[in-house]
Scaffold this motif. Structure first.
Motif, mmCIF file in Angstrom:
data_model
loop_
_atom_site.group_PDB
_atom_site.id
_atom_site.type_symbol
_atom_site.label_atom_id
_atom_site.label_comp_id
_atom_site.label_asym_id
_atom_site.label_seq_id
_atom_site.Cartn_x
_atom_site.Cartn_y
_atom_site.Cartn_z
ATOM 1 N N VAL A 82 1.073 -0.812 -0.003
ATOM 2 C CA VAL A 82 0.084 0.052 0.059
ATOM 3 C C VAL A 82 0.684 1.015 -0.133
ATOM 4 O O VAL A 82 0.607 1.921 -1.094
ATOM 5 C CB VAL A 82 -1.198 -0.366 1.211
ATOM 6 N N LYS A 86 0.621 4.055 -2.850
ATOM 7 C CA LYS A 86 0.800 5.539 -3.330
ATOM 8 C C LYS A 86 2.572 6.049 -3.074
ATOM 9 O O LYS A 86 1.875 7.319 -3.584
ATOM 10 C CB LYS A 86 0.701 5.686 -1.062
ATOM 11 N N ASP A 91 -3.015 4.510 -7.342
ATOM 12 C CA ASP A 91 -3.784 3.547 -6.325
ATOM 13 C C ASP A 91 -3.355 2.536 -5.671
ATOM 14 O O ASP A 91 -3.310 1.590 -6.464
ATOM 15 C CB ASP A 91 -5.373 3.081 -7.817
ATOM 16 N N SER A 92 -4.032 2.545 -4.584
ATOM 17 C CA SER A 92 -3.776 1.918 -3.155
ATOM 18 C C SER A 92 -4.291 1.149 -2.772
ATOM 19 O O SER A 92 -4.953 0.227 -1.672
ATOM 20 C CB SER A 92 -1.966 2.467 -2.292
ATOM 21 N N SER A 93 -6.067 1.679 -3.374
ATOM 22 C CA SER A 93 -6.995 0.275 -2.770
ATOM 23 C C SER A 93 -7.299 -0.640 -2.635
ATOM 24 O O SER A 93 -6.100 -1.168 -4.055
ATOM 25 C CB SER A 93 -8.875 1.172 -4.070
ATOM 26 N N THR A 95 -9.393 -2.581 -4.615
ATOM 27 C CA THR A 95 -10.060 -2.957 -5.581
ATOM 28 C C THR A 95 -8.808 -2.774 -6.294
ATOM 29 O O THR A 95 -8.056 -3.768 -7.586
ATOM 30 C CB THR A 95 -10.213 -1.693 -6.072
#
Length: 141
Positions: A82, A86, A91-93, A95
């Motif tokens: 994550v 970042k 995108d670290s979501s 999903t």
């Protein structure tokens, strides 16, 4: 571009800086059509993944450490997928991480995000090493 392709591109210098915050103004060097499409919420044509890393090995740890020194928050990119995402402005979501897991052929339960995250970090570091990055052994295990 695949998510791993975006990671490699940011680290290997094909895209030296994370994507700028959207300002509504076309970026320098971006074709006007792409800027208009982006402003209208239409996805421009996908960018092809990098064909090969730049000449010579890239010291992945040194590059990420330098980026982390300039980041506005403390990010543990050495252990956290994550934080690595970042740091790279990606995108670290959950999903996005599930998408990355699919790209890298994760076979376990994607609902166990802790195990998946550990595996993802190791795989990303291994793949970076396979694609021309110099990655310390402790980051590949």
């Amino acid at each position: 571009m695949s998510l791993f392709g975006s990671i490699a591109s940011r680290i290997f210098g094909h895209d030296e800086t994370p994507a700028p915050a959207e300002t509504g103004k076309p970026e320098a060097g971006k074709p006007a059509e792409a800027a208009v499409a982006e402003a209208q919420g239409v996805s421009p044509a996908p960018t092809p993944a990098p064909a090969a890393p730049p000449a010579g090995e890239v010291d992945v740890a040194a590059r990420l450490t330098a980026m982390a020194a300039q980041a506005p928050e403390t990010l543990d990119w050495r252990r956290s997928i994550v934080d690595l995402l970042k740091l790279l402005g990606l995108d670290s979501s959950l999903t996005a991480r599930r998408q990355l897991a699919q790209e890298l052929h994760y076979k376990e339960d994607m609902n166990d995000s802790a195990a998946m995250n550990i595996w993802l970090h190791q795989q990303v570091m291994r793949k970076l090493a396979e694609n021309g990055g110099r990655v310390p052994e402790e980051l590949r295990n």
